[in-house]
Scaffold this motif. Structure first.
Motif, PDB file in Angstrom:
ATOM      1  N   THR A   7       0.603  -6.808  -8.152  1.00 31.86           N
ATOM      2  CA  THR A   7       0.786  -5.948  -9.331  1.00 31.86           C
ATOM      3  C   THR A   7      -0.012  -4.653  -9.230  1.00 31.86           C
ATOM      4  O   THR A   7       0.150  -3.761 -10.067  1.00 31.86           O
ATOM      5  CB  THR A   7       0.372  -6.698 -10.610  1.00 31.86           C
ATOM      6  OG1 THR A   7      -0.972  -7.168 -10.476  1.00 31.86           O
ATOM      7  CG2 THR A   7       1.302  -7.875 -10.853  1.00 31.86           C
ATOM      8  N   ASN A   8      -0.878  -4.567  -8.240  1.00 31.98           N
ATOM      9  CA  ASN A   8      -1.647  -3.337  -8.047  1.00 31.98           C
ATOM     10  C   ASN A   8      -1.996  -3.202  -6.570  1.00 31.98           C
ATOM     11  O   ASN A   8      -2.453  -4.146  -5.939  1.00 31.98           O
ATOM     12  CB  ASN A   8      -2.931  -3.367  -8.883  1.00 31.98           C
ATOM     13  CG  ASN A   8      -3.892  -2.236  -8.509  1.00 31.98           C
ATOM     14  OD1 ASN A   8      -5.064  -2.475  -8.277  1.00 31.98           O
ATOM     15  ND2 ASN A   8      -3.401  -0.999  -8.438  1.00 31.98           N
ATOM     16  N   LEU A   9      -1.737  -2.004  -6.020  1.00 28.26           N
ATOM     17  CA  LEU A   9      -2.099  -1.694  -4.646  1.00 28.26           C
ATOM     18  C   LEU A   9      -2.745  -0.310  -4.638  1.00 28.26           C
ATOM     19  O   LEU A   9      -2.303   0.602  -5.359  1.00 28.26           O
ATOM     20  CB  LEU A   9      -0.867  -1.694  -3.735  1.00 28.26           C
ATOM     21  CG  LEU A   9      -0.233  -3.062  -3.448  1.00 28.26           C
ATOM     22  CD1 LEU A   9       1.140  -2.884  -2.814  1.00 28.26           C
ATOM     23  CD2 LEU A   9      -1.134  -3.874  -2.520  1.00 28.26           C
ATOM     24  N   SER A  10      -3.750  -0.169  -3.814  1.00 23.31           N
ATOM     25  CA  SER A  10      -4.414   1.136  -3.742  1.00 23.31           C
ATOM     26  C   SER A  10      -4.910   1.382  -2.326  1.00 23.31           C
ATOM     27  O   SER A  10      -5.197   0.438  -1.584  1.00 23.31           O
ATOM     28  CB  SER A  10      -5.588   1.216  -4.722  1.00 23.31           C
ATOM     29  OG  SER A  10      -6.562   0.240  -4.410  1.00 23.31           O
ATOM     30  N   VAL A  11      -4.962   2.652  -1.975  1.00 26.92           N
ATOM     31  CA  VAL A  11      -5.470   3.075  -0.667  1.00 26.92           C
ATOM     32  C   VAL A  11      -6.451   4.214  -0.888  1.00 26.92           C
ATOM     33  O   VAL A  11      -6.117   5.204  -1.552  1.00 26.92           O
ATOM     34  CB  VAL A  11      -4.332   3.537   0.266  1.00 26.92           C
ATOM     35  CG1 VAL A  11      -4.912   4.068   1.573  1.00 26.92           C
ATOM     36  CG2 VAL A  11      -3.358   2.401   0.532  1.00 26.92           C
ATOM     37  N   ALA A  63      -9.562  10.626  -1.195  1.00 30.16           N
ATOM     38  CA  ALA A  63      -8.616  10.486  -2.296  1.00 30.16           C
ATOM     39  C   ALA A  63      -8.235   9.012  -2.416  1.00 30.16           C
ATOM     40  O   ALA A  63      -8.233   8.254  -1.428  1.00 30.16           O
ATOM     41  CB  ALA A  63      -7.380  11.339  -2.073  1.00 30.16           C
ATOM     42  N   LEU A  64      -7.915   8.603  -3.628  1.00 23.59           N
ATOM     43  CA  LEU A  64      -7.498   7.232  -3.913  1.00 23.59           C
ATOM     44  C   LEU A  64      -6.069   7.258  -4.448  1.00 23.59           C
ATOM     45  O   LEU A  64      -5.799   7.900  -5.471  1.00 23.59           O
ATOM     46  CB  LEU A  64      -8.435   6.587  -4.946  1.00 23.59           C
ATOM     47  CG  LEU A  64      -8.040   5.196  -5.451  1.00 23.59           C
ATOM     48  CD1 LEU A  64      -8.131   4.168  -4.335  1.00 23.59           C
ATOM     49  CD2 LEU A  64      -8.928   4.784  -6.638  1.00 23.59           C
ATOM     50  N   VAL A  65      -5.156   6.600  -3.737  1.00 22.08           N
ATOM     51  CA  VAL A  65      -3.777   6.466  -4.196  1.00 22.08           C
ATOM     52  C   VAL A  65      -3.619   5.061  -4.772  1.00 22.08           C
ATOM     53  O   VAL A  65      -3.919   4.062  -4.105  1.00 22.08           O
ATOM     54  CB  VAL A  65      -2.765   6.697  -3.062  1.00 22.08           C
ATOM     55  CG1 VAL A  65      -1.339   6.471  -3.555  1.00 22.08           C
ATOM     56  CG2 VAL A  65      -2.928   8.099  -2.501  1.00 22.08           C
ATOM     57  N   GLU A  66      -3.118   4.941  -6.016  1.00 21.57           N
ATOM     58  CA  GLU A  66      -2.968   3.649  -6.686  1.00 21.57           C
ATOM     59  C   GLU A  66      -1.536   3.475  -7.183  1.00 21.57           C
ATOM     60  O   GLU A  66      -0.918   4.423  -7.678  1.00 21.57           O
ATOM     61  CB  GLU A  66      -3.917   3.542  -7.875  1.00 21.57           C
ATOM     62  CG  GLU A  66      -5.396   3.640  -7.520  1.00 21.57           C
ATOM     63  CD  GLU A  66      -6.256   3.626  -8.783  1.00 21.57           C
ATOM     64  OE1 GLU A  66      -6.958   2.631  -9.000  1.00 21.57           O
ATOM     65  OE2 GLU A  66      -6.177   4.597  -9.556  1.00 21.57           O
ATOM     66  N   LEU A  67      -1.044   2.225  -7.070  1.00 27.67           N
ATOM     67  CA  LEU A  67       0.257   1.871  -7.621  1.00 27.67           C
ATOM     68  C   LEU A  67       0.056   0.703  -8.574  1.00 27.67           C
ATOM     69  O   LEU A  67      -0.586  -0.300  -8.237  1.00 27.67           O
ATOM     70  CB  LEU A  67       1.243   1.447  -6.521  1.00 27.67           C
ATOM     71  CG  LEU A  67       1.711   2.524  -5.538  1.00 27.67           C
ATOM     72  CD1 LEU A  67       0.836   2.538  -4.300  1.00 27.67           C
ATOM     73  CD2 LEU A  67       3.155   2.271  -5.137  1.00 27.67           C
ATOM     74  N   TYR A  68       0.610   0.825  -9.787  1.00 33.39           N
ATOM     75  CA  TYR A  68       0.496  -0.215 -10.801  1.00 33.39           C
ATOM     76  C   TYR A  68       1.892  -0.662 -11.241  1.00 33.39           C
ATOM     77  O   TYR A  68       2.766   0.188 -11.516  1.00 33.39           O
ATOM     78  CB  TYR A  68      -0.287   0.294 -12.023  1.00 33.39           C
ATOM     79  CG  TYR A  68      -1.753   0.499 -11.769  1.00 33.39           C
ATOM     80  CD1 TYR A  68      -2.666  -0.528 -11.979  1.00 33.39           C
ATOM     81  CD2 TYR A  68      -2.227   1.735 -11.327  1.00 33.39           C
ATOM     82  CE1 TYR A  68      -4.023  -0.326 -11.743  1.00 33.39           C
ATOM     83  CE2 TYR A  68      -3.579   1.942 -11.085  1.00 33.39           C
ATOM     84  CZ  TYR A  68      -4.466   0.904 -11.303  1.00 33.39           C
ATOM     85  OH  TYR A  68      -5.814   1.110 -11.074  1.00 33.39           O
ATOM     86  N   ASP A  69       2.087  -2.002 -11.295  1.00 33.36           N
ATOM     87  CA  ASP A  69       3.309  -2.557 -11.875  1.00 33.36           C
ATOM     88  C   ASP A  69       3.232  -2.326 -13.380  1.00 33.36           C
ATOM     89  O   ASP A  69       2.377  -2.888 -14.072  1.00 33.36           O
ATOM     90  CB  ASP A  69       3.387  -4.057 -11.556  1.00 33.36           C
ATOM     91  CG  ASP A  69       4.695  -4.689 -12.005  1.00 33.36           C
ATOM     92  OD1 ASP A  69       5.326  -4.169 -12.934  1.00 33.36           O
ATOM     93  OD2 ASP A  69       5.070  -5.738 -11.438  1.00 33.36           O
TER      94      ASP A  69
END
Length: 717
Positions: free
Chosen positions: A469-473, A580-586
């Motif tokens: 449900t959450n991924l970040s780089v 930098a922080l890239v985040e993806l949220y469901d």
């Protein structure tokens, strides 16, 4: 040996033939059988040339004891059936008068022996000999025509061998020649325990038999009109003989004895069929059922089988139930051959109960019926042989519960948590797409008219499926080919995602070299579909993201994404660089039909730098993940500056390292959709099944190394 054991069992009658010819006649046959629970059958054919005959039928048991015969049946009895399938008479205890009938062998010595003198017209008769109350043991059976010019043309008996072997003796009348055919069948009989290799020996005492011909290989060509069941199996035995009976020297006259045993041994037990035919009669024997089926008891739903063996000049044959032909119960005609007939049904029904018999037509057009056998179909109460099993599934999965039961006319009713489930009335319960509401305790009641039985409880547990449900780089983002690029993929129809590119807001977390003004662009293939430079409105806090200060230069987009592959790039409109922080949220975790299944980042990893990937697993069950750091594996894609030796470490939410890998060896993650790696490469791979929670993956290089690395996370299928 056998003759001495059976000395009193037959008498010879010396009379001149009354038909103006010198010949001997077959007046009777007797012999010892072993009665099993199915009993024994005798078949006697009266030739039409002599009209009706007075025939003595006997079955002796207790009366044999004074002659030293042990193990006799305690109380024999018999029934007589004619060829119309009618039971014409029966006898249990013989008349005392039989002891003094002139001209008959005295074979009924005890009041419990069975014996009956009866007038029989031309035709074939079946005599069923059994022990009263199912008694078993040794029994002497016989049939005799004591009048002048006897016309017994055929005699057959179906019995079982015992440990001493079986002997049948012929009673002859008249003087001159007699042609006899004897057949002994075993392996092709439709019974459960046939004698597998019968042996037939003829003992003539001091008298010489004019001609004896072995019936080789089960071929009865010398006596074709009898159509014996000996045909069809090389283990069967047979002999034809021309016997000269001379009254001028009665002291040397011995009618033949036929000794029956298993080949090479008298202890080869089994059921046999012995036949003796007077071949001098011109009439062929009518159709006859040699081995009659006994009464059959079968459970409803079990296979039903009724068997019989037919011989004689039979033109056609069909099974009947309750006097009515059963269509399709036989195949084709049975002409000039013996045949085993079997009526079968794969599953007996209550309506299959009744009286079965064979309806036969002879070559001459006569109608013949076998004696009937009764089929009983009994109901069976329900019994469970396989119980339903508890299952744990994820939401949306198929649930299948099933039982295996035996019994008659079974009905099924499934229950859940004590309540009847409407429409759930089969042995298998299927829930195609389970939800949380389907969790509970299930059982099935199996019933019929005789009772019911409840199955064991089967507990169905429906868990929320675990998914990313959450991924970040987090990594350095520069310019040109060092721009931070993050790929991600969704499975399913689609759902809303929130994507963030955080730079300035990393400062409170101790990051000093952050990108001051990140710009976020999302591509589908090579087409930019979304872009943001400075966020406003929704920073994702409702989804669990940390707060962004109002007016910060971070970038945020929120949009509905289809189940496809996408790429997010982070650069700066001012040309700046930094962490930098890239985040993806469901943005809709209640919907599990579409899920995040992959994230990847391709970036320059310098000596001493670490690329950090954050992951959140939400759900109730454990989930398999494939995590890769690919450096040398990029050389095949024309990346000349690929990192030579990346390494990965996995940490839990408490910053405890739980796994690591330097050089992969066993699983490169290809089964999860990743491209294959070269065996022996210095790429790094972790394959782990993890419970729900938060995890961090750190990627770094061996000391003194740098280059482009591709970091990937796959949700295992």
């Amino acid at each position: 040996m056998y003759r001495r054991l059976l000395v009193p069992l037959f008498v010879l009658v010396f009379t001149v033939g009354a038909f103006g010819q010198q010949r001997a006649w077959l007046a009777g046959v007797n012999g010892r059988v072993y009665l099993d629970t199915e009993g024994a059958w005798m078949f006697v054919t009266i030739d039409p040339s002599g009209g009706a005959r007075s025939v003595l039928i006997t079955a002796s048991g207790p009366g044999l004891k004074p002659f030293g015969v042990n193990g006799t049946v305690s109380d024999p009895q018999f029934e007589i059936w004619d060829q119309s399938g009618t039971r014409i008479t029966a006898n249990d205890n013989r008349d005392d008068a039989l002891l003094n009938v002139s001209g008959y062998p005295i074979t009924a010595h005890d009041p419990k022996d069975a014996g009956l003198q009866i007038t029989l017209g031309p035709g074939t008769y079946a005599i069923h000999v059994t022990g009263v109350g199912g008694a078993t043991g040794v029994c002497l059976v016989g049939a005799y025509d004591g009048g002048a010019n006897p016309t017994i043309s055929s005699f057959a008996v179906r019995g079982r061998t015992d440990s001493t072997g079986i002997v049948f003796g012929a009673t002859l009348w008249g003087t001159g020649n007699i042609s006899l055919a004897s057949f002994l069948s075993g392996p092709n009989l439709p019974v459960t325990n046939p004698v597998v290799d019968p042996a037939l020996v003829i003992d003539s005492g001091p008298q010489v038999i004019s001609t004896v011909t072995d019936v080789q290989g089960g071929v009865a060509a010398t006596m074709p009109k009898y159509r014996s069941p000996v045909v069809g199996d090389v283990h069967n035995a047979g002999k034809t003989l021309l016997w000269t009976y001379d009254t001028s020297n009665p002291g040397a006259q011995y009618p033949p004895e036929f000794q029956i045993s298993g080949h090479g041994s008298t202890t080869a037990y089994g059921t046999y069929l012995f036949e003796l035919h007077d071949d001098d009669f011109t009439a062929t024997r009518p159709a006859v059922t040699y081995v009659l089926p006994t009464n059959v008891v079968v459970n409803e739903g079990d296979p039903l089988t009724v068997r019989a063996l037919v011989g004689g000049e039979v033109d056609s044959v069909i099974w009947q139930r309750n006097g009515v032909d059963i269509p399709g119960s036989t195949s084709g005609l049975v002409v000039s051959a013996a045949m085993t007939l079997t009526y079968t049904k794969p599953a007996a029904a209550l309506g299959d109960a009744g009286t079965y018999r064979l309806h036969m037509t002879t070559v001459g057009g006569a109608t013949v019926y076998s004696p009937p056998t009764t089929v009983y179909v009994q109901q069976v109460p329900p019994s469970l042989t396989t119980q339903p099993q508890s299952v744990t599934v994820t939401t949306g999965s198929t649930v299948t519960l099933s039982v295996t039961a035996t019994g008659s006319n079974l009905t099924y009713q499934w229950h859940k948590n004590g309540m009847v489930l409407p429409g759930a009335t089969s042995a298998t319960l299927t829930i195609p797409t389970s939800t949380a509401a389907d969790a509970g305790n299930y059982w099935v009641e199996v019933s019929n008219s005789l009772g019911f039985m409840d199955s064991y409880l089967a507990i169905v547990t429906v868990q929320e499926p675990t998914r990313l449900t959450n991924l970040s780089v987090r990594s350095f983002s520069g310019t040109g080919d060092r721009i931070l690029t993050v790929g991600f993929a969704l499975s399913g129809a689609g759902k809303p995602l929130l994507v963030r590119a955080v730079g300035p807001s990393l400062a409170p977390y101790g990051v000093t070299d952050f990108m001051t003004d990140p710009r976020l662009t999302v591509f589908e293939n090579s087409t930019a579909i979304l872009s943001n430079d400075d966020w406003s409105g929704d920073d994702g806090r409702t989804l669990g993201a940390f707060q962004l200060p109002a007016g910060s230069k971070d970038a945020v987009v929120r949009n509905a994404f289809s189940g496809r592959n996408y790429t997010a790039q982070v650069d700066s409109s001012t040309g700046g660089t930094g962490e930098a922080l890239v985040e993806l949220y469901d943005a809709d975790i209640s919907s599990t039909a579409t899920q995040l299944v992959n994230i990847s980042s391709r970036t320059q990893l310098d000596d001493g730098q670490r690329l950090i990937v954050g992951m959140t697993l939400t759900g109730q069950a454990s989930k398999g993940l494939v995590m890769r750091a690919v450096g040398p594996g990029l050389l095949g894609f024309d990346v000349t500056t690929a990192h030579p030796d990346p390494q990965i470490e996995l940490y839990d939410s408490n910053s405890v390292k739980i796994a690591s890998n330097d050089n992969w060896s066993r699983d490169d993650g290809e089964s999860a959709g990743a491209f294959p790696l070269t065996v022996g490469s210095k790429d790094a791979v972790l394959v782990k099944t993890l419970p729900p929670g938060q995890y961090t993956l750190q990627v770094f290089g061996a000391p003194g190394t740098s280059g482009i690395v591709l970091v990937e996370v796959y949700a295992a299928p």
